[in-house]
Design an enzyme around this catalytic site. Structure first.
Site, PDB file in Angstrom:
ATOM      1  N   ASN A   1     -10.971  -3.061   1.539  1.00  0.00           N
ATOM      2  CA  ASN A   1     -10.480  -3.226   0.168  1.00  0.00           C
ATOM      3  C   ASN A   1     -11.615  -2.941  -0.812  1.00  0.00           C
ATOM      4  O   ASN A   1     -12.796  -2.921  -0.424  1.00  0.00           O
ATOM      5  CB  ASN A   1      -9.962  -4.648  -0.070  1.00  0.00           C
ATOM      6  CG  ASN A   1      -8.634  -4.907   0.602  1.00  0.00           C
ATOM      7  OD1 ASN A   1      -7.736  -4.068   0.594  1.00  0.00           O
ATOM      8  ND2 ASN A   1      -8.496  -6.081   1.203  1.00  0.00           N
TER       9      ASN A   1
ATOM     10  N   HIS B   1       0.826  -1.219   0.000  1.00  0.00           N
ATOM     11  CA  HIS B   1       0.000   0.000   0.000  1.00  0.00           C
ATOM     12  C   HIS B   1       0.855   1.263   0.000  1.00  0.00           C
ATOM     13  O   HIS B   1       0.492   2.274   0.622  1.00  0.00           O
ATOM     14  CB  HIS B   1      -0.960   0.008   1.200  1.00  0.00           C
ATOM     15  CG  HIS B   1      -1.923  -1.130   1.226  1.00  0.00           C
ATOM     16  ND1 HIS B   1      -3.026  -1.180   0.405  1.00  0.00           N
ATOM     17  CD2 HIS B   1      -1.938  -2.276   1.957  1.00  0.00           C
ATOM     18  CE1 HIS B   1      -3.694  -2.310   0.642  1.00  0.00           C
ATOM     19  NE2 HIS B   1      -3.052  -2.988   1.574  1.00  0.00           N
TER      20      HIS B   1
END
Length: 488
Positions: free
Chosen positions: A131, A58
């Site tokens: 997500n 990320h």
């Protein structure tokens, strides 16, 4: 320009020319630079330290500030204060990222998008770390490092490696649903404004009476889903690798504020015991025909960061950040992430990362048992006691909602309860035995009494009194001797 800032070094010293350096040897290009040139030394030294460790996953992201507004009554299923009233608004921060690429990687690569959201509430920060796909590739937390490594670079060639990728998933086929979503056009969204977000995990919404419901969270885009084809994503990655960053920034700057509606699916605990799928399995959804979406509120992004590094790069999100009224379930992936995410932040940002601007709670914080460490700002709690159970400063403790212990469902899951040991007379039996042993050794009881009294003389009277009482529970004579020696 009377309002123009005065240039100084970091410690406040005014400097006449930020582009100059001191030379020994006269004017011109030739000459030696000097260690006494504080501006040059500070400038070079700081430049080498401008970067903190990059996120392992990320790393490449876009972010913005906004607000979350409650639009529907959910007080029948949770006591969370920020969800208590229709129309209530809370400021929030959202960071959306790809997973595998390093910082600066193309925004349109085929990948899952991570959704890190922090809601600043009156009861602390509520983080939603979701997500853009409703399921995940694994359900066993021990595989978490491996699935991410298989999606990144080959350790020998330093190249992306589809053999690694597919080799992992061939060996761990529980993630086939997630794979099929990833390799549909959902794997290459047109913009951050056009994605949904899902908790994946099962959570609990809890009321003050200890009753709870299982839930899954869904953020549905109000701009509609919009994706790219493989060829469109590849083309855009070359032409504008920061397409998602630019799209969100420009939309907000132009007043076109993107929004999402938050829904929950709600399941009664009794249903979980009989449901077709294990509700703690992150590779499974709850079909909406079984558990329809129930609206909760609306997220709107309306403010770009004033400084990306401060607001987005330093932001840290963790599933462990839950306010009263929201609680974890027995999902093993959730349990593991509740450790892994704050641990990553401690490594990347330092132990006091919660005090950095994007992470700091907007409500009053009093946490004197967590202090010191690198980069302390503020009072550091002054002289307040840094240990639990002190009588030197009164601290108020608020009881928060916990799952009712008589709930039979908890027996099915595996009962979890808060525990703190209690002191009983049994704790003094062996200490009394030691006192008796010392009595058979010349002078040892007297030495113990004297050693304790020497320190107690320096304690405040209230502490002295409690200490006398503690030793009297061992042996009445012992307590009286210590009291007499202390007050003599």
């Amino acid at each position: 320009m009377t309002n123009a800032p005065l240039y100084t070094l970091a410690e406040g010293r005014p400097i006449s020319d930020p582009a100059s350096a001191q030379h020994f040897g006269g004017q011109g290009i030739k000459g030696l630079v000097l260690l006494q040139d504080t501006q040059l030394i500070e400038t070079l030294a700081h430049f080498s330290r401008e970067r903190i460790p990059e996120r392992v996953v990320h790393a490449s992201a876009v972010g913005a500030f906004g607000e979350f507004e409650v639009t529907h009554d959910v007080t029948d299923i949770t006591s969370a204060a920020f969800l208590s009233t229709i129309g209530k608004k809370s400021k929030c921060l959202l960071r959306v990222s790809t997973v595998g690429p390093e910082a600066g990687g193309a925004d349109t690569v085929r990948d899952v998008r991570g959704w890190g959201m922090k809601i600043y509430t009156e009861e602390g920060n509520q983080d939603f770390v979701f997500n853009d796909i409703p399921v995940f590739f694994i359900r066993d937390p021990i595989k978490f490092p491996s699935v991410n490594r298989s999606h990144k670079r080959n350790p020998r060639t330093h190249l992306g490696d589809w053999s690694m990728f597919w080799d992992f998933h061939n060996a761990n086929q529980e993630g086939i649903h997630a794979l099929m979503i990833l390799f549909s056009d959902r794997g290459t969204p047109a913009s951050i404004r056009n994605i949904n977000s899902y908790s994946g995990h099962t959570y609990k919404l809890v009321k003050d009476d200890g009753s709870f419901k299982y839930v899954k969270f869904h953020f549905k885009t109000n701009q509609g889903i919009k994706n790219l084809t493989r060829s469109e994503a590849t083309k855009l990655a070359g032409e504008n690798p920061d397409a998602h960053v630019q799209d969100l920034h420009d939309s907000i700057a132009h007043g076109d504020f993107p929004s999402w509606t938050l829904f929950v699916q709600v399941m009664d605990p009794a249903d979980a015991e009989l449901y077709r799928w294990n509700i703690f399995d992150m590779t499974k959804v709850w079909p909406q025909k079984d558990y329809p979406l129930r609206p909760v509120g609306k997220l709107t992004l309306n403010e770009n960061p004033s400084n990306y590094y401060r607001d987005i790069e330093q932001a840290a999100f963790s599933p462990s950040n839950m306010v009263p009224g929201i609680a974890p379930s027995a999902d093993p992936m959730l349990q593991a992430r509740m450790f892994a995410y704050p641990d990553a932040a401690r490594y990347r940002l330092g132990v006091n990362y919660q005090t950095l601007p994007p992470n700091a709670a907007k409500c009053p914080v009093y946490s004197p048992y967590q202090r010191d460490g690198g980069m302390v700002f503020g009072s550091n709690y002054g002289g307040d006691p840094n240990y639990v159970g002190s009588t030197q400063k009164k601290v108020v403790f608020r009881k928060t909602a916990t799952i009712a212990r008589d709930n039979p469902h908890e027996k099915w899951v595996g009962e979890v309860s808060d525990f703190s040991s209690e002191v009983t007379d049994e704790d003094f039996v062996q200490a009394k035995g030691l006192w008796d042993v010392l009595g058979r050794q010349k002078g040892q009881q007297e030495n113990l009494v004297g050693n304790v009294a020497a320190t107690l003389k320096q304690a405040v009277p209230g502490v002295q009194k409690e200490t006398f009482a503690m030793f009297k529970r061992v042996d009445e004579e012992l307590g009286k001797k210590i009291e007499a020696a202390t007050l003599a």
